[in-house]
Each structure stands twice: as C-alpha cells, then as structure tokens.
Enzyme design. Sequence first.
Site, short mmCIF file in Angstrom:
data_model
loop_
_atom_site.label_atom_id
_atom_site.label_comp_id
_atom_site.label_asym_id
_atom_site.label_seq_id
_atom_site.Cartn_x
_atom_site.Cartn_y
_atom_site.Cartn_z
N LYS A 1 0.74 -1.19 -0.08
CA LYS A 1 0.01 -0.01 0.05
C LYS A 1 0.80 1.50 -0.05
O LYS A 1 0.37 2.25 -0.58
CB LYS A 1 -1.01 -0.13 1.08
CG LYS A 1 -1.69 1.30 1.43
CD LYS A 1 -2.68 1.55 0.32
CE LYS A 1 -3.39 2.92 0.42
NZ LYS A 1 -4.26 3.06 1.60
N LYS B 1 0.64 11.77 5.04
CA LYS B 1 1.08 11.07 6.01
C LYS B 1 1.60 9.58 5.32
O LYS B 1 2.72 9.03 5.94
CB LYS B 1 -0.26 10.96 6.92
CG LYS B 1 0.17 9.87 7.78
CD LYS B 1 -0.49 8.48 7.56
CE LYS B 1 -1.99 8.42 7.19
NZ LYS B 1 -2.65 6.90 6.94
#
Length: 288
Positions: A171, A240
């Site tokens: 991911k 992030k």
Amino acid sequence: MAKIGYIGLGNMGMPMAHNLLKAGYDVYGLNRSKQKEERFKQMGGNVGFSLPELVKQVDVVMTCLPLPEDVEEVILGEDGVLTHIMANQLVIDFSTVSPSLHEKIEMEAEKKRVYYVDAPVSGGTTGAEAGTLSIMVGGKAEAFEKAKPYFDVVGKNITHCGSIGMGTKVKLINNYMVGLHTIAVSEGLHLAEKAGLDRKLVYDVLTNGFAQSKIFDRHYREFIAKDIDTPGFALNLLLKDLHLADDLAKEVKATLPIATPMIEMFEKANENHYGEKDMSSLYHYVNN
C-alpha cells in the site's frame, strides 16, 4: 452471521461498514464524532457503545482510522481492543500505518490467541461505496482465511501479500506512486494552461495516449473539471502516507531520489491550506 464491530466511520469506514450491513451482518459502529454514529444508526447499524462494550459484544473487530497513533491507541491502548477481546476472535485493520506497528500489534495479539491482519485499501470513496476496493493483506494464512469472507463484501481485488505488514508495504508503494502521478497531473495541466492550451482538450488527448493513468482520470474528471473541494482522499492523508513510504525506504536502505522534493511539495501545499481538500487540489496549489 458474525457480529462485527467497526471502529472509524469516516469517509472510507462508513461506506465499508454500510456494505457489511447490506450483506446481512450485525454491525456495531464506533466513531469519535457521534454525528457519524447517528448517521450509521439511520442506516441500520448499532451505536451508542463504549469501546470495551463494543468489543465484548462482537466476533470480529475492524478498524479504519486516519493516523498510526489512532490505531495504536485503539488496539493497544490501556482500554483498547486487545485488552477486552476474547481468544480466537479476529481483528482487521484497514488503516494505512507503518509495517512495524502491525508487527507490534500481531505480537500482542498472539499473546491473547487473537487473529490479526493488516488490510489497507485502495480505491477511494467511490470504491468503498461500490464494494470494489483493492485490499492488500498481510498476516498469517489462517488469519487471512478467517477474514476473507468480509473482504469479499467490501472489496473486489483481494491479495494476500505475505506475513504481517506486507500488505501495508504494498500500500505504501501504491501511495508513493499516487503521489508521483498527482504531481505529474498537476504540473502537466499547469504547463498546458501556461502554454495557452485548453485543459479539457489536453486531458482528452493525453488520456488516449501513454500519459493516461487512473490518477489522471480520477483527478481530472471527479475534481479538477468540477472544482470540488470535498475530499475523496484528503491531501494531508496522502502526505502522511508519503512520510511512511519514505520511512520504509530508509529502513530497508532503498534509494528514492524523488521522495524528498515530492514530500516538500505536498508539505507546502498542506501549509497553504490544501491539506483538508482532496489530494487532486495539488493542481490548484501548483497553478496558483
């Protein structure tokens, strides 16, 4: 049907929990914002429980939270999921955090004989609503098999990537490339406009050539062409994830020369009040 506790009814969590409800599961929702809980109640969900109460009533706990510290507190905190969960139950985390945090959680879960998988998702709010998310799973094979029926409800492309944390590593690479593609779209359209070209014409031409990408299609059609501020995936959340990908690169000693300038660009966009907007708003920062 198993009872599911779903913690985190945000832009992704709400539609995922709703799809589980529509599949016939008894779903107990918990969210920091109680307005979201009220909305989930109107969908048919069970709400109004503290975290310990929720965990004690369900067979499976799912979390979908924005930040690593949120996941650590909710699952490993003094009054968290692993404090109250029973043996042989399953915990699925759909958040995007660090692989090392998942390793830490699995270690604690094993002490309680609890199954645990990391299962970050890709596909945005559109995929969450349609139940077509790509799900990248890390964890032991037995835990993955226990979780698979739930993945089949909320996703379409489900891959067991290996041991705990491996789903998250995939991911993070995914979102690293999303960041690069987002910059390419933003700068390409900025150049087009400065060169006196109509951006729709450029989109129509390039989307039929090698410059085409899912990110180009998503950003232009769903946001840039409509000039919508409501985020499908907020820029500050992508930022992030870019930091997490950079941390992973340093940990495994991978050389990513573009990482630093890319992160700096997103940092500046965030500082200029684009953080809460969709990640495609980087185009507006570049074109400003």
